[in-house]
Design a protein around this motif. Structure first.
Motif, PDB file in Angstrom:
ATOM      1  N   GLY A  75       0.816  -1.215   0.000  1.00 51.85           N
ATOM      2  CA  GLY A  75       0.000   0.000   0.000  1.00 51.85           C
ATOM      3  C   GLY A  75       0.847   1.262   0.000  1.00 51.85           C
ATOM      4  O   GLY A  75       0.558   2.222  -0.714  1.00 51.85           O
ATOM      5  N   SER A  76       1.918   1.248   0.788  1.00 51.87           N
ATOM      6  CA  SER A  76       2.800   2.419   0.860  1.00 51.87           C
ATOM      7  C   SER A  76       3.583   2.605  -0.434  1.00 51.87           C
ATOM      8  O   SER A  76       3.860   3.738  -0.840  1.00 51.87           O
ATOM      9  N   VAL A  77       3.938   1.499  -1.101  1.00 50.58           N
ATOM     10  CA  VAL A  77       4.639   1.603  -2.382  1.00 50.58           C
ATOM     11  C   VAL A  77       3.754   2.291  -3.414  1.00 50.58           C
ATOM     12  O   VAL A  77       4.190   3.215  -4.117  1.00 50.58           O
ATOM     13  N   TYR A  78       2.507   1.868  -3.500  1.00 53.81           N
ATOM     14  CA  TYR A  78       1.606   2.493  -4.474  1.00 53.81           C
ATOM     15  C   TYR A  78       1.336   3.955  -4.125  1.00 53.81           C
ATOM     16  O   TYR A  78       1.238   4.806  -5.017  1.00 53.81           O
ATOM     17  N   MET A  79       1.219   4.255  -2.853  1.00 55.08           N
ATOM     18  CA  MET A  79       1.036   5.646  -2.440  1.00 55.08           C
ATOM     19  C   MET A  79       2.259   6.477  -2.839  1.00 55.08           C
ATOM     20  O   MET A  79       2.135   7.591  -3.356  1.00 55.08           O
ATOM     21  N   GLY A  80       3.459   5.916  -2.613  1.00 53.66           N
ATOM     22  CA  GLY A  80       4.682   6.617  -2.984  1.00 53.66           C
ATOM     23  C   GLY A  80       4.782   6.849  -4.481  1.00 53.66           C
ATOM     24  O   GLY A  80       5.230   7.915  -4.939  1.00 53.66           O
ATOM     25  N   SER A  82       2.232   7.172  -6.513  1.00 53.91           N
ATOM     26  CA  SER A  82       1.233   8.178  -6.883  1.00 53.91           C
ATOM     27  C   SER A  82       1.673   9.594  -6.538  1.00 53.91           C
ATOM     28  O   SER A  82       1.299  10.556  -7.209  1.00 53.91           O
ATOM     29  N   ARG A  83       2.488   9.728  -5.506  1.00 55.92           N
ATOM     30  CA  ARG A  83       2.977  11.038  -5.083  1.00 55.92           C
ATOM     31  C   ARG A  83       4.244  11.464  -5.817  1.00 55.92           C
ATOM     32  O   ARG A  83       4.680  12.610  -5.698  1.00 55.92           O
ATOM     33  N   GLY A  84       4.849  10.542  -6.536  1.00 55.33           N
ATOM     34  CA  GLY A  84       6.102  10.847  -7.212  1.00 55.33           C
ATOM     35  C   GLY A  84       7.320  10.639  -6.342  1.00 55.33           C
ATOM     36  O   GLY A  84       8.444  10.926  -6.761  1.00 55.33           O
ATOM     37  N   ASP A  85       7.124  10.119  -5.118  1.00 52.21           N
ATOM     38  CA  ASP A  85       8.259   9.828  -4.240  1.00 52.21           C
ATOM     39  C   ASP A  85       9.018   8.594  -4.730  1.00 52.21           C
ATOM     40  O   ASP A  85      10.227   8.461  -4.497  1.00 52.21           O
ATOM     41  N   LEU A  86       8.313   7.686  -5.374  1.00 49.26           N
ATOM     42  CA  LEU A  86       8.905   6.488  -5.965  1.00 49.26           C
ATOM     43  C   LEU A  86       8.669   6.514  -7.466  1.00 49.26           C
ATOM     44  O   LEU A  86       7.675   7.098  -7.936  1.00 49.26           O
ATOM     45  N   ASP A  87       9.549   5.861  -8.200  1.00 47.69           N
ATOM     46  CA  ASP A  87       9.432   5.854  -9.658  1.00 47.69           C
ATOM     47  C   ASP A  87       8.964   4.520 -10.219  1.00 47.69           C
ATOM     48  O   ASP A  87       8.218   4.487 -11.193  1.00 47.69           O
ATOM     49  N   ASP A 102      -6.671   1.244  -9.812  1.00 44.37           N
ATOM     50  CA  ASP A 102      -7.893   2.045  -9.950  1.00 44.37           C
ATOM     51  C   ASP A 102      -7.848   3.273  -9.039  1.00 44.37           C
ATOM     52  O   ASP A 102      -8.213   4.376  -9.454  1.00 44.37           O
ATOM     53  N   LYS A 103      -7.384   3.083  -7.821  1.00 48.90           N
ATOM     54  CA  LYS A 103      -7.353   4.180  -6.842  1.00 48.90           C
ATOM     55  C   LYS A 103      -6.453   5.316  -7.302  1.00 48.90           C
ATOM     56  O   LYS A 103      -6.791   6.495  -7.115  1.00 48.90           O
ATOM     57  N   PHE A 104      -5.319   4.971  -7.917  1.00 47.27           N
ATOM     58  CA  PHE A 104      -4.345   5.994  -8.313  1.00 47.27           C
ATOM     59  C   PHE A 104      -4.293   6.171  -9.830  1.00 47.27           C
ATOM     60  O   PHE A 104      -3.270   6.564 -10.383  1.00 47.27           O
TER      61      PHE A 104
END
Length: 290
Positions: A75-80, A82-87, A102-104
């Motif tokens: 969950g945190s990976v997908y959130m990251g 979506s925020r651009g913190d992760l590529d 779907d969420k992001f």
């Protein structure tokens, strides 16, 4: 003489201002033209995530990028992302992770398929000959101490397992822990040939070490997964060469499983990844678009 000095001063100031303006413009143009040079991978606590992440990271470093890794739950990976913190995330399981996609939507995208057919689902040891489907578990929950063993809470597999318990009205409680903790508990019970049901998936060494079977079901849970590469939506523009490489990414489930075995036997993950790169120069060149 004063007029001459004044004129010279004005000329010098104008030249200085022009030089500064030109330098500023060049600096701004250079900044604007620079592409992203650091690629950050999201890494979940699953053994299947390690080999593809290490291989992709080494290739990107060879292409001139700096590579970083951030460990987190799914969950945190997908959130990251979506925020651009992760590529990049190299180990997305679809349709299991479709809820995140779907969420992001619009902020992340599926960029490539690593391998298209990965079995996953509720798993039992083969010595349980009369348990072959989820339906076979109904009414026999007590034999399993009313416990189903799953991975960490929040993972797509854990969410779907809760949905299974509800859909079948099973008298099971999902016991969540790390991948290692789940397997340690399952192994203890299998060594005594006791009934046990837990979450299993390929690629994973559990299928090399134990004789297991993934249970079928009639309700469509845990469809065969496509394992995919997910990137944030800005990577294509910010790092086009990295994005092109990742869009060409593919590897076989058997190759990943063999690397997982080597890593679990104590080999260095980076060395294992480099060995794969050295043994597959044509495939690496193809993924890099050469």
């Amino acid at each position: 003489m004063k007029k001459v000095l004044l004129t010279l001063t004005i000329i010098l100031l104008a030249a200085f201002a022009a030089a500064c303006s030109s330098e500023t413009a060049e600096t701004e143009e250079g900044t604007a033209g620079q592409s992203q040079k650091t690629i950050t991978f999201g890494v979940t606590p699953w053994t299947s995530t390690v080999p593809p992440t290490k291989i992709a990271g080494l290739i990107l470093e060879d292409m001139g990028y700096e590579v970083k890794e951030t460990e987190a739950d799914a969950g945190s990976v997908y959130m990251g992302l979506s925020r651009g913190d992760l590529d990049v995330f190299m180990d997305a399981w679809v349709p299991m992770h479709q809820n995140y996609l779907d969420k992001f939507e619009g902020k992340i995208e599926s960029t490539a398929v690593s391998y298209p057919e990965a079995d996953t689902g509720w798993t039992v040891p083969a010595y349980m000959e009369d348990i072959n489907s989820l339906e076979d578990l109904k009414g026999r929950e007590g034999e399993f101490n009313n416990e189903f063993y799953g991975i960490e809470k929040g993972a797509g597999a854990s969410i779907e397992s809760d949905e299974i318990i509800e859909a079948y009205e099973f008298d099971f409680t999902q016991v969540n822990s790390s991948e290692g903790g789940m397997l340690a508990q399952a192994q203890r019970m299998m060594e005594q040939e006791k009934p046990v049901v837990f979450y299993g998936w390929r690629p994973h060494t559990m299928f090399n070490k134990f004789d297991l079977k993934v249970l079928t079901n009639e309700k469509g849970f845990f469809e065969t997964s496509s394992v995919e590469v997910i990137t944030n939506s800005e990577l294509k523009e910010n790092a086009p060469e990295a994005y092109e490489f990742l869009s060409n990414w593919n590897i076989t489930i058997d190759e990943v499983e063999k690397m997982i075995v080597k890593i679990e036997e104590g080999e260095d993950p980076v060395a294992v990844a480099q060995e794969w790169i050295d043994n597959n120069p044509e495939k690496v060149a193809e993924m890099k678009g050469e």
